[in-house]
Motif scaffolding. Structure first.
Motif, mmCIF file in Angstrom:
data_model
loop_
_atom_site.group_PDB
_atom_site.id
_atom_site.type_symbol
_atom_site.label_atom_id
_atom_site.label_comp_id
_atom_site.label_asym_id
_atom_site.label_seq_id
_atom_site.Cartn_x
_atom_site.Cartn_y
_atom_site.Cartn_z
ATOM 1 N N UNK A 1 1.093 10.023 10.313
ATOM 2 C CA UNK A 1 1.890 11.039 9.338
ATOM 3 C C UNK A 1 2.027 12.058 10.257
ATOM 4 N N UNK B 1 9.937 4.384 -2.385
ATOM 5 C CA UNK B 1 8.876 5.041 -2.756
ATOM 6 C C UNK B 1 8.045 4.739 -4.112
ATOM 7 N N UNK B 2 6.488 4.640 -3.845
ATOM 8 C CA UNK B 2 5.959 3.934 -5.151
ATOM 9 C C UNK B 2 5.677 2.404 -5.097
ATOM 10 N N UNK C 1 5.583 -1.461 -4.106
ATOM 11 C CA UNK C 1 4.848 -2.471 -3.802
ATOM 12 C C UNK C 1 5.789 -3.238 -2.846
ATOM 13 N N UNK D 1 5.371 2.080 4.912
ATOM 14 C CA UNK D 1 4.410 3.088 4.681
ATOM 15 C C UNK D 1 4.800 4.471 4.827
ATOM 16 N N UNK E 1 6.437 5.538 1.850
ATOM 17 C CA UNK E 1 5.645 5.770 0.529
ATOM 18 C C UNK E 1 5.772 4.523 -0.152
ATOM 19 N N UNK F 1 3.572 1.178 -1.225
ATOM 20 C CA UNK F 1 2.195 0.367 -0.956
ATOM 21 C C UNK F 1 2.343 -0.684 -0.333
ATOM 22 N N UNK F 2 1.928 -0.980 0.986
ATOM 23 C CA UNK F 2 2.536 -1.809 1.799
ATOM 24 C C UNK F 2 1.237 -3.010 1.944
ATOM 25 N N UNK F 3 1.654 -4.092 1.976
ATOM 26 C CA UNK F 3 0.452 -5.402 2.280
ATOM 27 C C UNK F 3 1.119 -6.214 3.279
ATOM 28 N N UNK F 4 0.473 -6.301 4.424
ATOM 29 C CA UNK F 4 0.898 -7.494 5.380
ATOM 30 C C UNK F 4 0.312 -8.766 5.290
ATOM 31 N N UNK G 1 -0.576 14.586 0.322
ATOM 32 C CA UNK G 1 -1.101 13.376 -0.445
ATOM 33 C C UNK G 1 -2.237 14.119 -1.343
ATOM 34 N N UNK H 1 -4.247 -3.871 2.516
ATOM 35 C CA UNK H 1 -3.235 -3.188 1.476
ATOM 36 C C UNK H 1 -3.607 -1.643 1.715
ATOM 37 N N UNK H 2 -2.839 -0.737 1.996
ATOM 38 C CA UNK H 2 -2.980 0.731 1.898
ATOM 39 C C UNK H 2 -2.792 1.360 0.632
ATOM 40 N N UNK H 3 -3.800 1.928 -0.112
ATOM 41 C CA UNK H 3 -3.439 2.664 -1.537
ATOM 42 C C UNK H 3 -3.307 4.115 -1.108
ATOM 43 N N UNK H 4 -2.412 5.013 -1.629
ATOM 44 C CA UNK H 4 -1.980 6.235 -1.415
ATOM 45 C C UNK H 4 -2.024 6.837 -2.800
ATOM 46 N N UNK I 1 0.633 7.731 -4.131
ATOM 47 C CA UNK I 1 1.864 7.475 -4.819
ATOM 48 C C UNK I 1 1.929 5.970 -5.034
ATOM 49 N N UNK I 2 0.662 5.160 -4.992
ATOM 50 C CA UNK I 2 0.519 3.867 -5.293
ATOM 51 C C UNK I 2 0.384 3.882 -6.889
ATOM 52 N N UNK I 3 1.116 2.914 -7.285
ATOM 53 C CA UNK I 3 1.233 2.395 -8.801
ATOM 54 C C UNK I 3 -0.044 1.759 -8.931
ATOM 55 N N UNK J 1 -5.682 -1.592 -10.269
ATOM 56 C CA UNK J 1 -5.501 -3.078 -10.337
ATOM 57 C C UNK J 1 -5.555 -3.713 -8.722
ATOM 58 N N UNK J 2 -4.820 -2.949 -7.900
ATOM 59 C CA UNK J 2 -4.814 -3.298 -6.398
ATOM 60 C C UNK J 2 -6.208 -3.544 -6.059
#
Lengths: 326, 326
Positions: free
Chosen positions: A166, A192-193, A195, A214, A217, A219-222, B12, B221-224, B226-228, B232-233
């Protein structure tokens, strides 16, 4: 004295139950079709036409045009075709291109020498080494000597680090990830926001795509071959980008209804009826996806053309930066 | 000509409904307690004692010891305490330490000059700039001149890029992420194939932790902010690493029964009864977490001591590399 912390690289082999190149048999009726098709060709033509305008403006103003150098080693048919497409796209946009072809059994020093020449050449603003290289060449060593300012593929670890962090800006964003996000943005898909799931974690596509999403913004999963229940994880995502290189990996049950699906997979399969003797198959089972997703990109004609457009865009940006032209 | 692709950094800020520094009231009875406590102090003492042995072996063999330089700007109380702890740990391990203290209103060139001196000094094998720097100093510019070979914090973008990319090895892994994974490995927690959630995406902890867990083949998974539905995640993860810096962000309902929870949060709150006038509070609501998780790290005494141990370990590794000592 400590357990190894990053030396655990394992080959990414997708389990056999996921790797079927047969198109699953599923009743298809026109009525069931719901997904919009994201036409990568159209978007890419638009971008390329604007690049051509910029190149001609540059030529008029300062008498120079961007130059792209490509190094290709060996006779891989797919590499040859990719390179040919890139060169053709350069010509159409007014970008000068230079190709160095080396034999499969060339020495590492030959590749490095070609690279060093292009590094120094002031008429070259972008250099790419067509991957994969033959096994006996050390890809990392070769890429490390590529001038950072001309790394239009954006694969240098410093570029990747700056993409990941960032507040920092990489000089170049890798072309395919940039193409995916460009396609999403231009199609009005909100990131943004949301999944997002990226399937595959290659240095070239999966990793930088996850980093770029990412940065936007999501929410990313690999997902990778060691992921447990990948279909469950994928089916919770609003955006799925698949870059596994496994035909029909992503079935209908991997997709949340209404999700946006970007198919980066391009596995060549023999097809004598095609001009080049083969055709490309994506990761996504299109017949099933189009019934569930809101948007799907086709293969070919989806992300592929965007990748080429982004290469031209990176080369133009590089020339502008080097020549201090705005 | 294209939409901006990585210039979308947003501050953030975690939404207010998640930011309560009150400990939630919840009936606590000894019987309900299930989680094992991961004692970071104990693990760190073990590691530090082995480092001390190595340092004394180095001294015996080649007459030299590792040297760590710390640059600290201003009078932030937490920074002062962190630096003091690091120096004390160096002394105990036989590592030479050098501290340069600069006033809050010093010029950027002063910090850079101090850095450049340490870069050149052959008795220094590791350099760290205690973050955060005062607002008027450009952190990126300062860190960019730190010699890559002495970047024991591992924050240089080239290190981060090499951590992110498969097949590559960073010279240093950032201390806190390294401490988290070291703690997991030494505690017998399996990472490969597990679902891991990292809460927070700072360049210092969240991002490199996610990259390191990914290198260990977790599905990350990265939660930040702006994550919905972050709860739950998080509640689907086998491993949760929280580095948001928000007291009590991670409540019981964020945790899957039996999950492993690593709390990296250290928010200082005033407490006159403590030696330093304040105490540290983690991100995890411990009272609730210990009833749901299988393992939890405490704050303080969890990841913190590991961070210091990893700094010593990185400094030792650096000295060995520079002095070619095995």
């Amino acid at each position: 004295m400590s357990p190894p912390l990053v030396s655990l690289d394992l080959p990414d082999i997708w389990p056999p139950n996921f790797t079927s190149s047969d198109t699953p048999s599923m009743q298809k009726s026109f009525n069931e079709r719901t997904a919009a098709v994201l036409d990568g060709k159209l978007v890419s033509m638009e971008i390329r036409s604007r690049i051509a305008d910029e190149v001609s403006r540059m030529k008029k103003c300062i008498g120079k045009v961007p130059g792209l150098a490509v190094i290709v080693v060996g006779q891989r048919r797919d590499s040859q075709i990719y390179v040919r497409n890139k060169i053709k796209a350069c010509e159409e946009a007014g970008i000068k291109s230079f190709v160095t072809e080396l034999p499969t059994d060339c020495a590492e020093v030959d590749v490095c020498n070609a690279l060093l020449r292009f590094n120094k050449d002031p008429s070259i603003h972008g250099i790419l080494v067509q991957l994969p290289l033959p096994q006996h060449l050390n890809e990392e060593k070769v890429l490390d000597i590529l001038s950072l300012e001309k790394d239009v593929d954006g694969f240098h670890p410093l570029n990747i680090g700056n993409l990941a962090m960032r507040g920092r800006e990489p000089l170049f964003i890798p072309c395919t990830p940039k193409g995916c996000v460009e396609l999403l943005i231009r199609s009005g898909v909100e990131i943004i926001g949301k999944k997002a799931v990226v399937i595959g974690r290659s240095n070239i596509v999966g990793l930088p795509t996850s980093l770029l999403l990412q940065r936007h913004h999501a929410t990313v999963t690999i997902i990778h071959p060691l992921t447990d229940s990948p279909e469950k994880i994928a089916s919770e995502a609003d955006i799925v980008v698949s870059a596994a290189g496994v035909p029909n990996l992503v079935r209908g049950n991997w997709i949340k209804p209404g999700a946006v699906v970007i198919d980066v997979g391009t596995t060549p399969v023999e097809d004598p009826s095609c001009e080049d003797g083969y055709r490309l198959i994506g990761d996504v089972c299109y017949e099933e996806a189009e019934k569930v997703a809101s948007v799907v990109t086709p293969v070919p004609g989806g992300v592929g053309p965007l990748t080429v457009a982004m290469l031209l865009s990176n080369t133009l940006d590089s020339a502008k930066r080097i020549l201090d032209f705005n």
